[in-house]
Design a protein around this motif. Structure first.
Motif, mmCIF file in Angstrom:
data_model
loop_
_atom_site.group_PDB
_atom_site.id
_atom_site.type_symbol
_atom_site.label_atom_id
_atom_site.label_comp_id
_atom_site.label_asym_id
_atom_site.label_seq_id
_atom_site.Cartn_x
_atom_site.Cartn_y
_atom_site.Cartn_z
ATOM 1 N N MET A 4 -32.609 1.945 14.953
ATOM 2 C CA MET A 4 -32.055 0.599 14.838
ATOM 3 C C MET A 4 -32.748 -0.181 13.718
ATOM 4 O O MET A 4 -32.102 -0.896 12.944
ATOM 5 N N ILE A 5 -34.069 -0.014 13.603
ATOM 6 C CA ILE A 5 -34.797 -0.695 12.532
ATOM 7 C C ILE A 5 -34.344 -0.175 11.182
ATOM 8 O O ILE A 5 -34.239 -0.935 10.204
ATOM 9 N N GLY A 6 -34.058 1.118 11.110
ATOM 10 C CA GLY A 6 -33.520 1.679 9.869
ATOM 11 C C GLY A 6 -32.202 1.034 9.497
ATOM 12 O O GLY A 6 -31.944 0.734 8.323
ATOM 13 N N ILE A 7 -31.359 0.808 10.502
ATOM 14 C CA ILE A 7 -30.057 0.158 10.256
ATOM 15 C C ILE A 7 -30.267 -1.283 9.802
ATOM 16 O O ILE A 7 -29.602 -1.767 8.864
ATOM 17 N N ILE A 8 -31.204 -1.979 10.477
ATOM 18 C CA ILE A 8 -31.500 -3.363 10.103
ATOM 19 C C ILE A 8 -32.028 -3.425 8.669
ATOM 20 O O ILE A 8 -31.685 -4.326 7.895
ATOM 21 N N THR A 9 -32.850 -2.446 8.306
ATOM 22 C CA THR A 9 -33.369 -2.405 6.933
ATOM 23 C C THR A 9 -32.234 -2.189 5.940
ATOM 24 O O THR A 9 -32.221 -2.785 4.850
ATOM 25 N N TYR A 10 -31.276 -1.362 6.300
ATOM 26 C CA TYR A 10 -30.120 -1.140 5.428
ATOM 27 C C TYR A 10 -29.327 -2.435 5.255
ATOM 28 O O TYR A 10 -28.870 -2.760 4.150
ATOM 29 N N VAL A 11 -29.179 -3.176 6.358
ATOM 30 C CA VAL A 11 -28.495 -4.474 6.276
ATOM 31 C C VAL A 11 -29.264 -5.407 5.351
ATOM 32 O O VAL A 11 -28.674 -6.144 4.550
ATOM 33 N N ALA A 24 -42.488 -2.312 2.358
ATOM 34 C CA ALA A 24 -43.362 -3.372 2.867
ATOM 35 C C ALA A 24 -42.681 -4.128 3.997
ATOM 36 O O ALA A 24 -43.325 -4.504 4.993
ATOM 37 N N GLU A 25 -41.377 -4.328 3.857
ATOM 38 C CA GLU A 25 -40.640 -5.029 4.910
ATOM 39 C C GLU A 25 -40.644 -4.235 6.212
ATOM 40 O O GLU A 25 -40.865 -4.786 7.294
ATOM 41 N N THR A 26 -40.404 -2.927 6.103
ATOM 42 C CA THR A 26 -40.409 -2.109 7.324
ATOM 43 C C THR A 26 -41.809 -2.049 7.930
ATOM 44 O O THR A 26 -41.952 -2.042 9.160
ATOM 45 N N LEU A 27 -42.828 -2.015 7.093
ATOM 46 C CA LEU A 27 -44.195 -2.014 7.619
ATOM 47 C C LEU A 27 -44.490 -3.309 8.372
ATOM 48 O O LEU A 27 -45.133 -3.295 9.431
ATOM 49 N N LEU A 28 -44.019 -4.420 7.819
ATOM 50 C CA LEU A 28 -44.223 -5.709 8.496
ATOM 51 C C LEU A 28 -43.502 -5.738 9.834
ATOM 52 O O LEU A 28 -44.059 -6.183 10.844
ATOM 53 N N VAL A 29 -42.259 -5.276 9.833
ATOM 54 C CA VAL A 29 -41.499 -5.242 11.085
ATOM 55 C C VAL A 29 -42.185 -4.314 12.075
ATOM 56 O O VAL A 29 -42.294 -4.612 13.276
ATOM 57 N N GLY A 30 -42.656 -3.152 11.572
ATOM 58 C CA GLY A 30 -43.355 -2.216 12.444
ATOM 59 C C GLY A 30 -44.628 -2.799 13.011
ATOM 60 O O GLY A 30 -44.948 -2.597 14.186
ATOM 61 N N GLY A 73 -37.251 3.346 7.320
ATOM 62 C CA GLY A 73 -36.789 2.579 6.165
ATOM 63 C C GLY A 73 -36.783 3.346 4.866
ATOM 64 O O GLY A 73 -36.425 2.788 3.817
ATOM 65 N N VAL A 74 -37.177 4.629 4.910
ATOM 66 C CA VAL A 74 -37.250 5.406 3.668
ATOM 67 C C VAL A 74 -35.894 5.514 2.994
ATOM 68 O O VAL A 74 -35.742 5.273 1.787
ATOM 69 N N ILE A 75 -34.871 5.881 3.770
ATOM 70 C CA ILE A 75 -33.534 6.074 3.181
ATOM 71 C C ILE A 75 -32.967 4.758 2.645
ATOM 72 O O ILE A 75 -32.518 4.702 1.488
#
Length: 792
Positions: A678-685, A713-719, A773-775
């Motif tokens: 889900m976080i990956g999807i949010i990152t894509y958004v 960096a955004e995904t790391l912050l969310v994580g 968030g890599v992709i």
């Protein structure tokens, strides 16, 4: 950007062509454009929409690449330029001014201007100083802390101009800079651009011929991808291709992780609600794993505490009785003289004699081994809590009942306390009284532990009960069911009768034990040793198990006294000299039978068993290593084999806890994986929402990897936020969970989450979100900057 190149002494386009694919056809946007520009001039490019003006501007700025021809910088071909070279070129030599300003909304005015300098390695203090100076030059010194949304259109365009100027570029590229402004503001912007053109090259694309004629000193008209008119050409530009030169080493741009993190942090702050909900959803899996680990850790701690108490009942046991030993791992080799491997991967089948690896072994306690064990407490003083020796000598114990004297049948051996199912009413106690008092409470005002050889104590269970069998052995047959400690403490209920008094020798030289009719006389005789009851012991409520069974306990000095007395007795001496049993006159079946008789009568004082009680499981391992060291170099028949019941039981319990933990972590991991997706999807958004920002960053020289870094960096912050929320909520949930468990089991603080696993969970959350968030981050990096800038 480029080491060895003075941007920009000369900019030249030679036969530039560019086309775009539309469906199955190609649209030729630029058709062999050749132009040369002066170092400082104001050039306006006019033409209808679709004539190629903006495409030419993007090619000059390095946002778009030409299909053929060449862009020359100081007569050096850019054909050799890689992506990093174009990024550095845009950062250090190009300043863009767009029609729609293209400011980053979640950054302040000052930060928008600073952004280009963060890619070129300028220090923080210098960045701020230069950004403030640039904003002062465009008249916005009082607005540096505002967000772009708080400015008017003209002010935003001036911020864009300040951003374009702050890195001191050689070229300013302005794409319809007045297209979104009113006439008065447009004139103000044009005045600024005209002043800039005094010291550098300004190329402006516009539809406004009046502004172009008024402010420009050179106007170039485009039509259908071709130059129709150039009002002030330098000279006729040849279409001759230059000789390519070797590419020179260039200083590359780079965005620091702190800059990327700040960009992402500012963006997340603009979407606080979604960020918190996303992080909370991501924390669900963390909460599950954290609670499982907390319970598992707590149960392991409880097990360790319980094991410390239970170890008293599960010593390392060394027995002289015959026992089966499995030598499969270390025993007889196969016919190929190779060690057999358990659970092998190959398909070889071995034939062997059934039970050839199973051997009957009897431990032999030599003086050397007994001395070795006696040194154990000196060698490992912090590992051994007690060493108990079992001896085979029988105790002649008489008890005065209500109206008669009876024999209290038992033997002076320590046996296996707590494992005798209540049948062992006579137990030797450890010499360490503190060890006993850690496990037992003394009941009664004058109750104490026995200290001398003529003292004993009584052990009752947690309900103050003791079996009726115990009273029957004492000769107490009354129907009374309750007593007081005063009925026992200070009383003498038992006496030890020496062998010489208990066994009577006849004229034939054989011995007969005392007849029950003679018990009263023996009990009241001068040779009898009275045993005084000194106290009543009850196991503590926090003790995992009992060390003693219900019944009498006595100090080791009493055992030593009994053994010493029996060793010198007439029956013991006679048995040593005889080849038959002096009690039954029957011949012995073998030497072991005679040895057993001598041991029973006290002629042999060698222990029949040794129980070594470790302090904890770690200490147990030290003791086992100590015992194993004794066996090194000895033949198998002379080795000492011990039994470790604690290891087997703890292994089963640990395996059970680990299995449950793995299963529960597996279920929790499912939710963790779902939340990660889900976080990956949010990152894509987020990538879609920040597409224009991607274009802006690329226009100021950000590399593809810098764009990836921003979203990583955004995904790391969310994580991090997800992990922090998950761990924090877990600590809060542990409180009611422990309360609930305590209400059910009376065990407090079962669930506990140590700091290290908590930190690792946060780090794991960051790692998982980074992977998720890599992709999307790579997708962001691959976006075409020209298309990204057009995104609304």
């Amino acid at each position: 950007m480029a080491e060895g190149i003075d941007f920009l002494a000369k900019l030249k386009l030679v036969n530039i062509s560019k086309s775009y694919r539309t469906g199955n056809a190609y649209l030729n946007v630029l058709k062999g454009i050749s132009l040369e520009f002066r170092k400082n001039e104001f050039v306006s490019i006019l033409g209808q929409s679709g004539s190629g003006k903006t495409t030419l501007l993007n090619i000059i700025g390095g946002l778009d690449q030409y299909d053929s021809g060449d862009l020359l910088i100081n007569d050096q071909s850019t054909k050799y330029f890689k992506h990093a070279d174009w990024d550095a070129y845009r950062n250090r030599s190009i300043g863009f001014v767009f029609q729609n300003y293209n400011l980053i909304g979640h950054q302040s005015v000052l930060q928008n201007v600073e952004i280009a300098m963060t890619l070129s390695g300028v220090s923080s203090s210098e960045r701020k100083e230069r950004a403030k100076q640039a904003l002062t030059e465009v008249g916005l010194e009082d607005h540096i802390k505002k967000k772009p949304s708080q400015l008017s259109g003209g002010q935003m365009q001036r911020v864009a101009i300040a951003r374009a100027l702050v890195n001191n570029p050689d070229i300013i590229l302005a794409d319809e800079p007045t297209g979104a402004l009113d006439s008065q503001t447009s004139l103000q912007v044009m005045d600024i651009l005209k002043k800039i053109a005094e010291t550098r090259l300004v190329i402006m694309v516009t539809h406004n011929e009046d502004l172009a004629d008024t402010y420009s000193n050179r106007v170039i008209r485009f039509l259908d991808g071709e130059i129709q008119e150039d009002s002030n050409p330098i000279e006729e530009v040849t279409n001759e291709q230059p000789i390519p030169k070797k590419k020179k080493k260039r200083n590359k741009t780079s965005m620091a992780l702190s800059t990327a993190t700040l960009l992402s942090f500012k963006n997340l702050l603009t979407k606080k609600g979604r960020t918190i909900l996303t992080a909370f959803a991501g924390s669900i899996g963390i909460i599950g794993v954290a609670l499982v680990l907390a319970l598992s850790n707590g149960l392991s701690n409880q097990l360790e505490e319980m094991q410390t108490d239970t170890l008293a009942n599960f010593p390392l046991m060394i027995d002289t009785s015959e026992q089966v030993v499995d030598y499969t791992e270390t025993g007889p080799p196969n016919e190929n003289d190779e060690q057999l491997e358990e659970y092998p991967d190959d398909t070889v089948i071995y034939r062997h004699v059934r039970n050839e690896n199973m051997t009957m072994h009897t431990n032999t306690f030599t003086d050397e081994f007994l001395d070795y064990v006696n040194q154990l407490e000196e060698e490992l003083p912090n590992a051994v809590s007690n060493i108990a020796y079992s001896r085979g000598v029988e105790v002649n114990l008489l008890a005065e009942g209500e109206d008669h004297v009876v024999k209290f049948n038992t033997s002076a051996r320590s046996g296996m306390p707590g494992m005798s199912n209540g049948n062992d009413d006579w137990q030797e106690m450890p010499d360490d009284q503190d060890f006993i008092l850690d496990l037992y409470d003394l009941i009664g005002e004058d109750s104490r532990l026995p200290e001398n050889e003529n003292e004993v104590a009584i052990v009752v269970d947690s309900y103050h009960r003791i079996s009726d069998r115990f009273f029957e052995k004492l000769g107490i047959d009354s129907e009374e069911t309750t007593y007081d400690v005063t009925d026992f403490i200070g009383e003498t209920m038992l006496k030890v009768i020496p062998n010489d008094a208990y066994y009577v020798q006849d004229d034939s030289g054989f011995f007969t034990p005392a007849n029950p009719t003679d018990y009263r006389e023996l009990y009241e005789g001068d040779d009898a040793v009275p045993l005084t009851i000194t106290g009543i012991l009850r196991e503590k409520d926090d003790a995992a198990t009992s060390y003693f069974s219900q019944g009498f306990i006595h100090p080791s000095s009493l055992t030593e006294m009994i053994v010493e007395n029996a060793q010198d007795s007439a029956i013991a001496v006679a048995q040593e000299e005889a080849d038959v049993d002096v009690l039954t006159s029957a011949p012995f079946s073998d030497d072991q039978a005679k040895e057993a008789a001598l041991m029973r009568l006290g002629a042999i004082t060698t222990p029949t068993g040794i129980d070594i009680y470790p302090v904890n499981f770690a200490a147990k391992d030290e003791i086992k290593e100590y015992l194993d060291a004794y066996n090194e170099g000895l033949d198998e028949e002379n080795q000492i084999v011990y039994t470790d019941l604690a290891e087997m039981i703890s292994g089963i319990m640990n395996n059970m806890i680990n299995t449950v933990t793995y299963v529960l972590v597996g279920f929790a991991a499912i939710s963790l994986i779902v939340s990660t997706i889900m976080i990956g999807i949010i990152t894509y958004v987020s990538v879609i929402e920040r597409t224009k920002e991607i274009g802006i960053l690329r226009s100021v020289g950000a590399r593809k990897k810098d764009i990836s870094r921003v979203f990583n960096a955004e995904t790391l912050l969310v994580g991090f936020v997800a992990g922090f929320i998950g761990v924090s909520l877990s600590y809060l949930l542990i409180i009611p969970i422990n309360s609930f468990i305590y209400a059910l089991t009376d065990i407090s603080n079962v669930a506990s989450l140590p700091v290290v696993p908590a930190v690792l969970l946060i780090a794991g959350s960051m790692l998982l979100t980074l992977i998720a968030g890599v992709i999307p981050a790579r997708m962001a990096a691959k976006k075409d900057p020209v298309i990204a800038l057009r995104t609304e």
